[in-house]
Design a protein around this motif. Structure first.
Motif, PDB file in Angstrom:
ATOM      1  N   ASN A   1       0.843  -1.194   0.000  1.00  0.00           N
ATOM      2  CA  ASN A   1       0.000   0.000   0.000  1.00  0.00           C
ATOM      3  C   ASN A   1       0.872   1.236   0.000  1.00  0.00           C
ATOM      4  N   ALA A   2       1.112   1.768  -1.164  1.00  0.00           N
ATOM      5  CA  ALA A   2       1.908   2.980  -1.374  1.00  0.00           C
ATOM      6  C   ALA A   2       1.722   3.288  -2.844  1.00  0.00           C
ATOM      7  N   PRO A   3       2.091   4.498  -3.298  1.00  0.00           N
ATOM      8  CA  PRO A   3       2.018   4.702  -4.731  1.00  0.00           C
ATOM      9  C   PRO A   3       2.870   3.628  -5.419  1.00  0.00           C
ATOM     10  N   PRO A   4       2.491   3.051  -6.549  1.00  0.00           N
ATOM     11  CA  PRO A   4       1.384   3.419  -7.419  1.00  0.00           C
ATOM     12  C   PRO A   4       0.062   2.688  -7.153  1.00  0.00           C
ATOM     13  N   GLY A   5      -0.128   2.040  -6.016  1.00  0.00           N
ATOM     14  CA  GLY A   5      -1.419   1.379  -5.855  1.00  0.00           C
ATOM     15  C   GLY A   5      -1.650   0.887  -4.441  1.00  0.00           C
ATOM     16  N   ASP A   6      -2.906   0.750  -4.083  1.00  0.00           N
ATOM     17  CA  ASP A   6      -3.282   0.238  -2.772  1.00  0.00           C
ATOM     18  C   ASP A   6      -3.825  -1.168  -2.955  1.00  0.00           C
TER      19      ASP A   6
ATOM     20  N   ASN B   1       2.986  -4.387   5.580  1.00  0.00           N
ATOM     21  CA  ASN B   1       2.878  -3.613   4.340  1.00  0.00           C
ATOM     22  C   ASN B   1       4.267  -3.493   3.718  1.00  0.00           C
TER      23      ASN B   1
ATOM     24  N   GLN C   1       4.996  -1.685   1.104  1.00  0.00           N
ATOM     25  CA  GLN C   1       5.118  -0.343   0.505  1.00  0.00           C
ATOM     26  C   GLN C   1       5.756  -0.368  -0.888  1.00  0.00           C
ATOM     27  N   TRP C   2       5.572  -1.444  -1.622  1.00  0.00           N
ATOM     28  CA  TRP C   2       6.103  -1.585  -2.989  1.00  0.00           C
ATOM     29  C   TRP C   2       7.613  -1.468  -2.998  1.00  0.00           C
ATOM     30  N   ASN C   3       8.254  -1.820  -1.910  1.00  0.00           N
ATOM     31  CA  ASN C   3       9.691  -1.680  -1.805  1.00  0.00           C
ATOM     32  C   ASN C   3      10.296  -3.081  -1.691  1.00  0.00           C
TER      33      ASN C   3
ATOM     34  N   ARG D   1      12.701   0.255  -9.481  1.00  0.00           N
ATOM     35  CA  ARG D   1      12.131   1.226  -8.548  1.00  0.00           C
ATOM     36  C   ARG D   1      13.079   1.578  -7.403  1.00  0.00           C
ATOM     37  N   SER D   2      14.101   0.733  -7.162  1.00  0.00           N
ATOM     38  CA  SER D   2      15.034   1.045  -6.071  1.00  0.00           C
ATOM     39  C   SER D   2      16.021   2.127  -6.468  1.00  0.00           C
TER      40      SER D   2
ATOM     41  N   ASN E   1       7.936   1.346  10.273  1.00  0.00           N
ATOM     42  CA  ASN E   1       7.005   0.359   9.751  1.00  0.00           C
ATOM     43  C   ASN E   1       6.648  -0.651  10.842  1.00  0.00           C
TER      44      ASN E   1
ATOM     45  N   ASP F   1      -2.850   7.630  -0.684  1.00  0.00           N
ATOM     46  CA  ASP F   1      -2.865   7.304  -2.099  1.00  0.00           C
ATOM     47  C   ASP F   1      -4.258   6.847  -2.550  1.00  0.00           C
TER      48      ASP F   1
ATOM     49  N   GLU G   1      -0.901  12.871  -9.153  1.00  0.00           N
ATOM     50  CA  GLU G   1      -0.165  11.976  -8.260  1.00  0.00           C
ATOM     51  C   GLU G   1       0.985  12.778  -7.664  1.00  0.00           C
TER      52      GLU G   1
ATOM     53  N   THR H   1       3.820  12.289  -6.118  1.00  0.00           N
ATOM     54  CA  THR H   1       5.230  12.023  -6.423  1.00  0.00           C
ATOM     55  C   THR H   1       5.554  12.394  -7.863  1.00  0.00           C
TER      56      THR H   1
END
Lengths: 421, 317, 289
Positions: free
Chosen positions: A53-58, A90, A92-94, B236-237, B276, C114, C212, C214
């Motif tokens: 849950n973070a950009p680009p989507g939840d 979560n 966070q898309w990371n 993305r990193s 987190n 978001d 958006e 960012t």
């Protein structure tokens, strides 16, 4: 001060309130697990869940619904008296965070399985970990190849490949598509993967397919649209998450592109909030393939899903396809657990119990659900088509199976398990 | 200076022996990441502290190192440690090329050149992606990623943490060695006045390129270590915005000492993981970082490390 | 026909880059600060405008509020933080704005979770067909405003007293201070103008491209590329640079091998400009530009 969330959730809750009420009026309160009405008090069973849950989507709908369902189960006798302790992280898309939280759940917390996962990054990073530790993942929201090509991940949702090809099947058969452009993200296991198989599908039909892969950070959607225009396609397949797909539809609206192409999309655009951002321009000109029953379906499981999230969900929970999907994953998981001897529940027995799921039925799904012992899993490859009509989505084609050579190994599994004749 | 060498060695020993024993699986991964990015931040610090140069493209160089490492992993049977070294050296060359525009400029324009480079690399990584075991030069297959080898002593996450800490310490040692020998003196003179340095017979061009190459070497090693830690890399990193963040944290941590680089790594990776874990929003970390950067620039030019070390030195006297 | 399509589309994107670049250059000219937080200010303004619409207030108020928030955020930094860095090197001033950018970005994420959002401007519905592309009034406004701002600012700097002060400040801060030029007031006005432009850019960007945070925040990077084309000082060249970058980026779509790399156009063009600016510079010593 998450004002917007509250507002959105409020709107969603309003939409759903009517279903929930009707469910309650019929005398069906939420029905979960043993349905005893007594809270479970035994030793908790630890279950994990990872969302992105973070950009680009939840993608948190799946874990939200699973959490609601587990709460409901715990209030209704639990797993033969043992409650489920559901730990959600979560990513966070990371990618790094994804690896970290999975290690925490699997190694530190020692969860018996993961349920309701809705994350793209975490599946790619952790597929090996799940296999090494032999922990099963009953995912709910996934969009990359790892979710469907790993031995320990089984996802209730379809992801872009089947859903996109399903949408295209409808376009070819009903809208007369000859040349389709697949617009996707330039991510190998996501847009590249799905659009490749879409091209394969089109050429197998003797038709033309082109992939237009865009940088996920691209600013100028206008030229992506113009690229489709210069390719000479007659149909655009939006193989994108909802946000960028809506951006592209806006560009097309600005260019008067509604009538230049047929517009089809996989499931992401089927979301309660979409009408607010799309307006009326696209009415009856946008067709979406949906992987599960429509939100307003009066099937028993769909009604129960609405009742469970209504009664046990949080205010901010999303009521989207991922949420339905999380509900199904959680429900089948609980059914599998209830079969086990309560004292013998550990990771090994649970993994075996999940693999033993075969022919589980739900009105949310078009076909029976199964897991089996295989190197890849895709139990959901049938769906429905809906047309966007502004205020609502109207079903234009009921359950149909999606065909592509990609599904060959899956159809073979289904035959072996006796799902199909 | 025996004492100045004993302290870091003692800390390293404690880190390698004790840390893996007390950390849970989650924190082993987090600390590994923090150590990797501490090494990357050390490269930023070399340029900023020794030459006053601003490098916003370090994250792109880390990505280059990771790309080379993945490419070699799939294309050759070389052992992991050899791959790490080759990735480091290859990235050092890329860093040296980045130095060419820097020869005639510094300050704002150099920062902008590195920002443009970071932006361009972001697009490159997005367009070509990281190798995942596919065919061809780019090595990208539209499928799930294949396995990546780890060194035999570091198959487990705990072993890999030890391995990373040792390499990080070696990287810091290399920087320290540069500071107290010829290059360090040359850099100090160049920073004072390039004209004077040249008059004193210092090859300004060579030593500036050397600094960028050293920075690139550290970035490349960090990238290779990262690929081994995660098993795969994701475009993305390595966004330009991450490069900005890493630079900001290198300044916040303190560019003048290895302690600062460690603080930068900890802030970059450990703090968000902590937030987190506590269920707090990662946005809080951004707000904190922004405020810390302003604070560092306005009142604490030597960063947190400078303040810490200052406090420690004052105590005994 | 196809070229015309891409030309028009490129000019539309280019005018967004140019708008961003112009806001950066105006501020840099009078205060010496290259404001990396420009995109974050734009993003905050656009999100605020969305919020105002979401509260049910009429569109006009939301657009005005976007510009006002832009001014507010920009002037806040200009009055509270920038003065204590006034005598530091340009690079340090620029790096400090990165801190502000991070704070704003964090705040935006904290306030607005978001979600799918869009800003509708009434000008989106009106448009005309140009070389086969339908160009909405919003895009025309973006284009016209960027040109109008350049002309207006050039005239303002040339004719008005405040413009004279700004130019003096840009030339030499110490001398300007000695001459008794009201530095604080002049700088505040520059921060205000730049902030208003940021708010406007954010609004247009949010409407035309994507709402958006960012994405809007980091559009500052191509905007910096446009500003580099104007050597960080010239408004007309920044405008031309922004438009050129937009067109080049759009045209590259037509050449398939380069299509995935087309978004590199701003960075490559900026890098070439920087190298070109150094031509004939034989000295090996670096200098602070």
């Amino acid at each position: 001060m998450k004002l917007t969330t509250t507002l959105l959730a409020g709107a969603a809750a309003l939409c759903l309130a009517s279903f929930a009420n009707s469910a309650a009026a019929d005398g069906h309160g939420p029905s979960c697990g043993l349905n005893t009405g007594e809270a479970a008090t035994g030793e908790p069973i630890k279950v994990g869940g990872i969302n992105g849950n973070a950009p680009p989507g939840d993608f948190s709908g799946g874990t939200d619904a699973a959490a609601a369902y587990f709460d409901c189960v715990n209030a209704n006798g639990g797993i033969n008296g043992r409650p489920i302790e559901y730990i959600v992280e979560n990513d966070q898309w990371n990618p790094e965070l994804a690896g970290q939280v999975a290690a925490k759940l699997v190694n530190d917390d020692g969860v018996v399985a993961l349920v309701g996962n809705g994350s793209v990054v975490s599946m790619a990073v952790n597929a090996n970990l799940y296999e090494e530790e032999d922990v099963m993942v009953m995912a709910s929201g996934c969009a990359i190849s790892e979710c469907y090509e790993s031995s320990n991940i089984v996802s209730t949702n379809q992801g872009p490949l089947p859903s996109g090809i399903g949408a295209l099947t409808y376009a070819v058969e009903e809208l007369g598509t000859k040349n389709a452009a697949c617009i996707g993200f330039n991510i190998p296991n996501n847009g590249g993967w799905a659009c490749d198989w879409m091209e394969d599908y089109m050429s197998s039909q003797g038709l033309t397919g082109t992939s237009i892969l865009m940088d996920p950070t691209a600013v100028d959607l206008n030229s992506v649209y113009l690229q489709a225009l210069s390719e000479g396609a007659d149909t655009i397949l939006l193989m994108l998450p909802a946000g960028p797909a809506i951006g592209l539809l806006k560009v097309a609206e600005e260019q008067g592109g509604r009538d230049l192409f047929k517009w089809v999309s996989p499931t992401p655009l089927y979301e309660p909030g979409v009408a607010d951002v799309l307006g009326d321009y696209w009415n009856d000109n946008l067709y979406i393939h949906i992987e599960l029953a429509p939100f307003d379906s009066d099937g028993a499981d769909n009604q129960n899903w609405a009742a469970v999230v209504e009664a046990f969900g949080q205010d901010g929970d999303r009521r989207d396809t991922f949420s339905q999907s999380g509900y199904i994953s959680a429900k089948f998981f609980v059914e599998a657990l209830l079969e086990l001897d309560t004292d013998s529940i550990d990771r090994a027995t649970v993994s075996d119990a999940i693999r033993a799921i075969n022919g589980a039925e739900s009105d949310l799904l078009c076909a029976p659900y199964y897991v089996g012992d295989a190197d890849r899993h895709m139990p959901n490859s049938t769906g429905r088509m809906v047309a966007y009509t502004g205020s609502a989505f109207e079903v234009v084609r009921d359950c149909f199976a999606i065909e592509s050579s990609y599904f060959e190994p899956i159809r073979a599994q289904e035959a072996a398990l006796g799902i199909t004749q | 200076m025996p004492r100045s060498q004993i302290t870091p060695l003692a800390i390293l020993l404690i880190g390698v022996l004790i840390l893996p024993l007390i950390l849970s699986s989650l924190w082993v991964k987090v600390v590994t990441s923090a150590a990797i990015f501490a090494l990357g931040a050390a490269g930023i610090s070399v340029l900023f502290a020794q030459l006053g140069l601003i490098n916003l493209a370090q994250i792109a160089l880390i990505g280059v190192g990771g790309w080379v490492a993945l490419r070699l992993n799939y294309a050759t049977p070389l052992p992991f440690t050899v791959i790490v070294v080759i990735a480091g050296v290859a990235t050092a060359f890329v860093g040296a090329i980045l130095a060419l525009p820097a020869l005639r400029m510094r300050g704002l324009y150099l920062a902008l050149v590195t920002l443009m480079a970071a932006g361009a690399f972001q697009i490159l990584f997005n367009a070509f992606q990281f190798p995942n075991g596919g065919e061809g030069f780019w090595g990208v297959a539209r499928q799930s990623a294949a396995d990546i080898r780890r060194p035999s002593v570091a198959q487990s996450d705990v072993g890999y943490l030890r391995y990373t800490l040792v390499i990080m310490a070696a990287g810091f040692g290399l920087v320290a060695l540069h500071r107290i020998t010829g290059p360090g003196r040359a850099w100090a003179m160049i920073r004072q006045s390039e004209a004077n340095a040249m008059a004193a017979g210092i090859n300004v061009t060579f030593y500036k390129i050397w600094a960028f190459a050293l920075s690139g070497l550290l970035a490349g090693i960090a990238g290779a270590l990262l690929s081994g830690a995660l098993g795969q890399l994701d475009a993305r990193s390595f966004l330009a915005s991450e490069g900005i963040l890493l630079f900001a944290l290198a300044v916040v941590g303190g560019a003048y000492s290895w302690v600062g680089a460690i603080i930068a790594g900890v802030l970059y990776k450990l703090l968000p993981a902590l937030l987190n874990d506590w269920g707090l929003s990662a946005d809080l970390a951004l707000i904190l970082f922004g405020a810390a950067l302003l604070h560092a620039i306005m009142t604490a030019p030597r960063g947190i490390a400078g303040q810490l070390l200052g406090a420690l030195q004052r105590k005994p006297s | 026909m196809v070229y015309g399509l891409f030309l028009v589309s490129g000019l539309a994107v280019g005018s967004l880059y140019a708008l961003g670049g112009i806001g950066l250059v105006i501020l840099r000219n009078s205060t010496g600060v290259l404001n990396f937080a420009y995109g974050a200010i734009a993003a905050f303004s656009a999100m605020f405008a969305w919020q105002v619409t979401d509260w049910g207030l009429p569109g006009v108020i939301s657009w005005i509020s976007a510009v006002c928030i832009g001014i507010l955020l920009s002037v806040a930094y200009g009055r509270l933080i920038a003065p204590s860095l006034a005598w530091r090197e340009p690079a340090v001033k620029a790096i400090a704005t990165l801190g502000y950018m991070l704070i704003l970005l964090g705040l935006i994420g904290f306030i607005w979770e978001d979600a799918l959002r869009r800003i509708d401007l009434p000008s989106d519905k009106i448009g005309l067909s140009l070389l086969g592309v339908r160009v909405t009034l919003t895009r025309i406004i973006a284009f016209v405003v960027s040109i109008a701002v350049v002309i207006g600012m050039v005239q303002y700097l040339r004719r008005s007293n405040m413009g004279l002060n700004m130019r003096a400040l840009a030339d030499n801060r110490d001398h300007a201070a000695l001459l008794g030029i009201p530095i604080v007031r002049t700088e505040t006005i520059a921060w205000g103008i730049s902030g208003a432009l940021a708010g406007f850019t954010g609004l247009i960007f949010g409407s035309l491209v994507r709402l958006e945070p960012t994405v809007i925040t980091f559009m500052v990077i191509p905007a910096v590329a446009a500003a580099i084309c104007g050597r960080l000082t010239s408004l007309p060249l920044t405008l031309a640079g922004g438009l050129f970058i937009g067109v080049a980026e759009s045209m590259l779509t037509l050449y398939k091998p380069a299509a995935p790399l087309r978004t590199m156009a701003p960075f490559l063009i900026a890098a070439l400009v920087i190298i070109w600016m150094q031509r004939g510079q034989k000295l090996t010593f670096a200098k602070e530009v």
